[in-house]
Design an enzyme around this catalytic site. Structure first.
Site, mmCIF file in Angstrom:
data_model
loop_
_atom_site.group_PDB
_atom_site.id
_atom_site.type_symbol
_atom_site.label_atom_id
_atom_site.label_comp_id
_atom_site.label_asym_id
_atom_site.label_seq_id
_atom_site.Cartn_x
_atom_site.Cartn_y
_atom_site.Cartn_z
ATOM 1 N N HIS B 84 33.490 35.366 41.862
ATOM 2 C CA HIS B 84 34.584 36.239 41.427
ATOM 3 C C HIS B 84 35.704 35.388 40.859
ATOM 4 O O HIS B 84 36.053 34.358 41.421
ATOM 5 C CB HIS B 84 35.108 37.052 42.618
ATOM 6 C CG HIS B 84 36.273 37.918 42.262
ATOM 7 N ND1 HIS B 84 36.120 39.191 41.755
ATOM 8 C CD2 HIS B 84 37.602 37.682 42.303
ATOM 9 C CE1 HIS B 84 37.309 39.702 41.514
ATOM 10 N NE2 HIS B 84 38.229 38.808 41.846
ATOM 11 N N ASP B 163 39.251 51.623 47.661
ATOM 12 C CA ASP B 163 39.777 50.662 46.690
ATOM 13 C C ASP B 163 39.993 51.299 45.324
ATOM 14 O O ASP B 163 40.986 51.025 44.662
ATOM 15 C CB ASP B 163 38.836 49.463 46.556
ATOM 16 C CG ASP B 163 39.370 48.470 45.532
ATOM 17 O OD1 ASP B 163 40.449 47.911 45.799
ATOM 18 O OD2 ASP B 163 38.755 48.293 44.480
ATOM 19 N N ARG B 170 48.238 51.446 43.114
ATOM 20 C CA ARG B 170 49.031 50.212 43.060
ATOM 21 C C ARG B 170 49.481 49.918 41.632
ATOM 22 O O ARG B 170 50.610 49.465 41.403
ATOM 23 C CB ARG B 170 48.211 49.032 43.606
ATOM 24 C CG ARG B 170 48.101 49.043 45.135
ATOM 25 C CD ARG B 170 47.043 48.055 45.609
ATOM 26 N NE ARG B 170 47.317 46.711 45.159
ATOM 27 C CZ ARG B 170 46.394 45.771 44.946
ATOM 28 N NH1 ARG B 170 45.122 46.056 45.144
ATOM 29 N NH2 ARG B 170 46.738 44.574 44.547
ATOM 30 N N SER B 185 41.106 44.213 48.447
ATOM 31 C CA SER B 185 40.441 44.865 47.314
ATOM 32 C C SER B 185 39.207 44.074 46.889
ATOM 33 O O SER B 185 38.119 44.625 46.725
ATOM 34 C CB SER B 185 41.434 44.987 46.156
ATOM 35 O OG SER B 185 40.782 45.412 44.982
ATOM 36 N N LYS B 189 34.859 44.894 48.304
ATOM 37 C CA LYS B 189 33.792 45.150 47.336
ATOM 38 C C LYS B 189 32.674 44.111 47.454
ATOM 39 O O LYS B 189 31.494 44.433 47.321
ATOM 40 C CB LYS B 189 34.377 45.158 45.916
ATOM 41 C CG LYS B 189 35.149 46.439 45.624
ATOM 42 C CD LYS B 189 35.775 46.437 44.242
ATOM 43 C CE LYS B 189 36.964 45.529 44.196
ATOM 44 N NZ LYS B 189 37.734 45.647 42.943
#
Lengths: 441, 441
Positions: B84, B163, B170, B185, B189
């Site tokens: 990520h 999320d 947000r 968040s 996931k």
């Protein structure tokens, strides 16, 4: 592209001051529904943490004022002076002071609120009088002030709609205890009532929203400052709320005590505070040249019974049962009445206002949530005061209840509120702690 | 009575840590709609100000994970490792790394995101390929990973619904830049994808969300720590994002560069970063015993063309046009192509990633608001890199545009991104700035 609401939230979040158009657009958007609750609550929380300058607070106050209509008070020729209290236990001052100030020659257009948590509300107290209407139109409100000099009513939906919406939102989002938000809420409504002057009673102590003198002074100063910058002459007294005011707490019970006070037989603290506030109202109105003259005049007027006459007229004009003045049995009465006994002999060294407030809440005299209903009959009466002598087995206070299942908890709370010392204690805390006029700051 | 949502908000507002049941009840209530957006946004803002301990962040991550379904990856026998990135300009690493790691023997079930602001999104890049579907069911996703070793897809509605809802909230309430909220968040996931390990690329510099090394390390450490406490082995590289990665920025343009890189002809920084991340994935999977061996293996695999084969298979399995690999003209192309010329001769001393990102945004390659649509064809290509020599009049980069009215602003931004110095400058900033394994902390 024009400012997105989230950019305004981010600015406040990052500690930058907001400018007039940002505050105005946000409040306008929120009032019309263009800006949703979730953006308003995020901004409110950012304001809780980063605060607002006195200029921003004034701009917020004005933006909220401009969200709705203002009361047309042009038909009222007397000086229009109101008093606002930050709320406490047994605080029935408005009910005595409104009619008294009217009897002294002022006009008192008082838009009042309901109780929440341990704090009582003037409207709840008045609504314990059979028939008394608090949902008046602006026109009815002004007419009553014109006729008897005083009206105590609820905020109408058209007056500061932004505040109605925002207050309900703050209540459920943890954003109530923010000085700029409190100040804008109070001052926008006072400005909408078209006042010539405002006297504030900022409570300080266990039974008040502000626990410390420093916090109470911060709130008072912020209110006085916004009054100055928005053209509403304002002064504030910071007063003690460690013990309840008077000897009763609970709606109908406080009406009875208020009537006794208007008859000239009030408890010392309630009378002192009411006279002090009335004197400041008279000086703000330039009706009396100094506080000493004004206090003397207010005290004589209270004794004369004229204020009781104004109260009776106001009741009748609001649709209330005028007979309650001579016959308190017309007010709602609790099924169970039970004294709290002193366990020892000595002098009362403390009456904890917060515990008395909690006992009232348990009995149903107040609201835990804004949606709760109130039992007007219940509460605490005949409380002894700090400094008084008591004998073991003597009553310290009387509980009035309609809830058998709540009695045990209420009795425990009420009993724990009273402390008795062997020797006489000096009541160190004065009733009036500090005065804020905005002139020495 | 049970906890009211506002009590939980007030607790966080007052700096008290929240306990498991409070975090779980709040997130559960928010997911089911029992707790409205305005309470969630107030809590998010309170978290922005008061933060969350690493324990609270783990509890929040778990509560979010438990708001929905998890991907059933039991049919996949290879080690499941994902990467990520915190997002940057020209960051097409995932598109090369996913197929490469699969070609090295790993399974890469990658749930990716879309771009916002100056930051590009892997899904937007892949969607520039005609036919490529990113809205897969969990089953299709797992099947593709099983077949070719890698799938890059969008979050399905059933995976971490809390999320999806919270991220959209947000975005419009100024509560994006909060480390605990970012961590929960991302990690919820990743946990839902049933991974065996996770490698993070935390970008740091003008083109990144985190501008400073300290902030990037804070985010990286928080992610690695939550990985540790939730049983997902995680390590992070903090890498430079002061100049864009590679020589292109913009969706289809980056696909072309990714394919060239998979063919073995990639720009040095993109290749270096991809190999470094792939090596960490192999070590996390215990497929290679150390970073040197793993790096060597990854580099050889990239050169072999095997990764390009995986990419082609993945494209086809996602419904995409496989022909783009040999014929880039099948990708969307911009109407106007215009070079930015060097005004002087010398060495490139700076390529400002943020300015390149803004130029792409102006051209329509990205989104200002989540609801904006993206032009896949436009962006910047053929960028010179820091340290390279240029001659006055030579091209520094090429703009690709479909918007005549945006060209002037885009050209100004792109031109301002490049600085040229008379003498050769040492490229002081290394590409890989810091490594966080969670073991030395």
């Amino acid at each position: 592209m024009s400012m997105l609401p989230q950019w305004i939230i981010e600015k406040k979040r990052d500690g930058e001051p907001l400018v007039e158009s940002e505050i105005r657009d946000f409040i306008q958007g929120y009032t019309t529904g263009l800006i949703p609750d979730y953006q308003m609550s995020a901004l409110a929380m950012a304001i809780f943490f980063n605060g607002m300058s006195s200029e921003e607070t004034s701009l917020l106050t004005r933006a909220m004022l401009e969200s709705g209509e203002t009361v047309n008070t042009s038909s009222i020729t007397r000086p229009k002076i109101d008093k606002h209290s930050s709320g406490g236990i047994g605080d029935k001052v408005s009910i005595v002071l409104g009619p008294l100030a009217a009897a002294c020659g002022l006009a008192v257009p008082m838009i009042s609120g309901r109780g929440l948590g341990i704090t009582g509300g003037t409207l709840d107290k008045l609504e314990s009088i059979p028939g008394y209407r608090t949902a008046l139109s602006s026109k009815e409100f002004v007419d009553i002030v014109g006729k008897c000099g005083c009206s105590i009513t609820a905020q109408t939906p058209r007056i500061v709609p932004a505040d109605r919406k925002l207050y309900a939102l703050r209540d459920v989002t943890g954003t109530v205890p923010s000085i700029p938000l409190i100040v804008a809420s109070i001052m926008s409504k006072k400005l909408a009532a078209g006042l010539d002057g405002l006297v504030l009673d900022i409570k300080c102590g266990t039974g008040a929203f502000m626990k410390t003198r420093a916090d109470a002074c911060s709130l008072g100063s912020a209110l006085v400052e916004v009054g100055r910058s928005t053209g509403l002459p304002t002064r504030a007294l910071v007063t003690d709320m460690n013990q309840p005011i008077g000897r009763t707490a609970g709606n109908a019970l406080e009406i009875v005590e208020s009537i006794e006070t208007l008859r000239g037989n009030g408890p010392e603290d309630l009378v002192t505070l009411t006279i002090a506030l009335c004197a400041r109202m008279l000086v703000l109105a330039r009706a009396k040249r100094d506080l000493a003259t004004a206090s003397d005049y207010a005290a004589r007027t209270l004794k004369s019974g004229k204020a009781l006459g104004v109260f009776a007229d106001m009741l009748a004009l609001h649709g209330g049962e005028r007979g309650v003045i001579d016959d308190p049995s017309l007010l709602p009465r609790a099924r169970v009445v039970k004294p709290i006994m002193a366990a020892s002999t000595g002098f009362v060294s403390r009456v904890d206002a917060e515990k008395i407030g909690k006992a009232c809440l348990v009995l149903g005299a107040g609201r835990r949530l804004t949606t709760d209903t109130v039992d007007h009959a219940v509460g605490v009466s005949d409380m002894v005061k700090v400094g008084e002598h008591v004998t073991a087995g003597q009553s310290l206070a009387t509980l009035h209840s309609n809830r058998d299942d709540a009695m045990f908890e209420a009795e425990e709370l009420a009993a724990a509120a009273f402390s008795i010392a062997g020797a006489a204690v000096s009541t160190a805390q004065p009733l009036i702690i500090e005065e804020l006029t905005g002139e020495d700051s």
